[in-house]
Scaffold this motif. Structure first.
Motif, mmCIF file in Angstrom:
data_model
loop_
_atom_site.group_PDB
_atom_site.id
_atom_site.type_symbol
_atom_site.label_atom_id
_atom_site.label_comp_id
_atom_site.label_asym_id
_atom_site.label_seq_id
_atom_site.Cartn_x
_atom_site.Cartn_y
_atom_site.Cartn_z
ATOM 1 N N SER A 91 -30.193 21.276 4.382
ATOM 2 C CA SER A 91 -29.662 20.402 5.441
ATOM 3 C C SER A 91 -29.708 18.936 5.024
ATOM 4 O O SER A 91 -28.818 18.155 5.378
ATOM 5 N N ASN B 171 -26.820 18.342 2.812
ATOM 6 C CA ASN B 171 -25.632 18.227 3.657
ATOM 7 C C ASN B 171 -25.471 16.810 4.193
ATOM 8 O O ASN B 171 -24.370 16.246 4.211
ATOM 9 N N TRP C 50 -18.978 20.800 7.111
ATOM 10 C CA TRP C 50 -18.176 20.672 5.888
ATOM 11 C C TRP C 50 -16.686 20.663 6.209
ATOM 12 O O TRP C 50 -15.915 19.875 5.657
ATOM 13 N N ALA D 134 -23.618 24.130 9.237
ATOM 14 C CA ALA D 134 -23.326 23.400 7.998
ATOM 15 C C ALA D 134 -21.866 23.585 7.592
ATOM 16 O O ALA D 134 -21.213 22.636 7.137
ATOM 17 N N ARG E 256 -23.786 17.898 10.767
ATOM 18 C CA ARG E 256 -24.872 17.881 9.785
ATOM 19 C C ARG E 256 -26.204 17.685 10.511
ATOM 20 O O ARG E 256 -27.236 18.239 10.109
#
Length: 415
Positions: free
Chosen positions: A219, A222, A185, A181, A200
């Motif tokens: 998730s 995300n 990002w 994750a 992701r």
């Protein structure tokens, strides 16, 4: 485009070229020096056509000169790019980005080991501690310096998962999902949404394999973050509603994350009522956040976290005065250590001030934002500054507009 090419005209005025004749002369001189070609000439008649309704497309060497002189390629100056046009610099950049992505992506696709190894349970705590350090470093450094480091650690975790058993394996899957994750990002902050979406997806796969409902919800949020950057409001809402389907089972922190992200989706479809309802519901859960999970702690780490989300949504909804007032309050509480986040907030604050018809305030706030943008090269921050530049469009020809152009020059030159 209207009856004239306002983008080129604005760029000319920002460069200090007050007339078409002056612009043609200065560009000709610039091109002769850049290309070492005394025959390079742009006539005032050509420039007038460029600022007209149908500017056409300049020859490739002229496009390069325009880019060098004004800091923009022709397609960003109101020209319509012909089919097949590729910026000369893009060929090299795309190759570099492709090599970097292939290298980092290999961390998620490495074949399984042929020889198993012992995996000590203490490694789970080690990787969790490292993860917290990566979060802190991200605040200072921005995305580019960390992508390789974090993805390499993900690769090691993935290798250990293939040998681990039982609860140790599940623990490594949980921390591995958090690392994936973070890589996602970092790519998103760097402006590479394709790579962000890939990571992701990796996050979601590992979350499902861990069978941890909190991580699965995380998730999905995300994924919704990428959809937000793509402007897909309904996609954001779909994913957040799915994350909240079993909200009674989720830690308050995960529910807060899903609600605030759903508010972003609501702002993208113009639903202010839903924005306020979702942020207010999330605010009611803040005092109940007490888990010890190493991921998703922005709501605890970021002062005024939910009001930051509300202000961002208000700005997206065009509520300039409300957003400007909120940003003024939020920024007072943001510590100097959260430098990159502060830069993003400052850029959004400046845009809100422009929407509130306060251009002088917008320019003053933009100064500090640009300083941070130059340091971090965060694509998210650069995107916010581009939004500010558009919001300041009504003042392009005014002194305050020229002042903003000077302030933005350091980031525009490198974009």
């Amino acid at each position: 485009m209207g009856d004239r090419n306002d983008a080129l005209r604005a760029a000319r005025l920002r460069a200090g070229w007050r007339t078409v004749d002056q612009a043609a002369k200065r560009l000709s001189e610039h091109g002769q020096q850049l290309l070492d070609d005394r025959h390079f000439v742009v006539s005032p008649r050509t420039w007038r056509r460029w600022e007209g309704e149908r500017p056409g497309w300049p020859p490739e060497e002229t496009a390069v000169v325009l880019r060098d002189a004004l800091g923009r390629w022709p397609e960003d100056l109101g020209f319509s790019a012909p089919a097949g046009w590729i910026r000369p610099e893009a060929l090299q950049e795309d190759d570099v980005n492709r090599r970097q992505f292939v290298s980092v992506t290999a961390a998620a696709l490495i074949p399984g080991p042929t020889v198993r190894q012992h995996v000590d349970p203490a490694l789970i705590g080690y990787f969790q501690q490292q993860l917290e350090g990566h979060y802190r470093a991200d605040m200072f450094l921005g995305p580019h310096d960390l992508i390789g480091t974090v993805s390499a650690q993900y690769q090691l975790i993935d290798k250990l998962v293939r040998s681990a058993k039982g609860e140790v394996r599940r623990g490594l899957l949980r921390v591995g999902a958090a690392y994936a994750a973070l890589v996602g990002w970092l790519y998103q902050d760097a402006g590479d949404l394709s790579a962000a979406a890939f990571w992701r997806g990796v996050t979601q796969e590992i979350a499902v394999r861990s069978r941890d409902p909190h991580l699965i919800g995380y998730s999905l949020v995300n994924q919704a973050q990428v959809r937000t950057d793509l402007g897909d409001g309904y996609g954001v809402i779909d994913l957040c509603v799915a994350a909240l389907d079993e909200s009674d089972r989720l830690f308050p922190k995960v529910r807060i994350m899903a609600m605030q992200q759903q508010a972003h989706g609501a702002s993208l479809i113009g639903d202010r009522t839903a924005v306020d309802e979702l942020i207010d519901r999330a605010s009611g859960l803040l005092s109940r956040v007490d888990d010890d999970l190493p991921w998703g702690n922005a709501c605890r780490r970021t002062p005024g976290y939910l009001e930051v989300q509300r202000a961002t949504c208000y700005g997206r909804l065009g509520l300039g005065r409300e957003a400007e007032s909120l940003w003024a309050q939020v920024l007072d509480a943001v510590p100097a250590t959260a430098r990159r986040d502060r830069g993003v907030y400052l850029a959004r604050h400046a845009t809100a001030a422009a929407a509130a018809r306060e251009p002088d305030q917008a320019v003053e706030v933009a100064r500090a934002a640009v300083e941070i943008a130059v340091e971090t090269r965060s694509a998210r921050m650069l995107r916010e500054l581009a939004t500010l530049e558009r919001a300041m469009g009504p003042w392009h020809d005014a002194p305050v507009g020229r002042e903003l152009a000077e302030i933005l020059a350091p980031v525009n030159e490198g974009s």
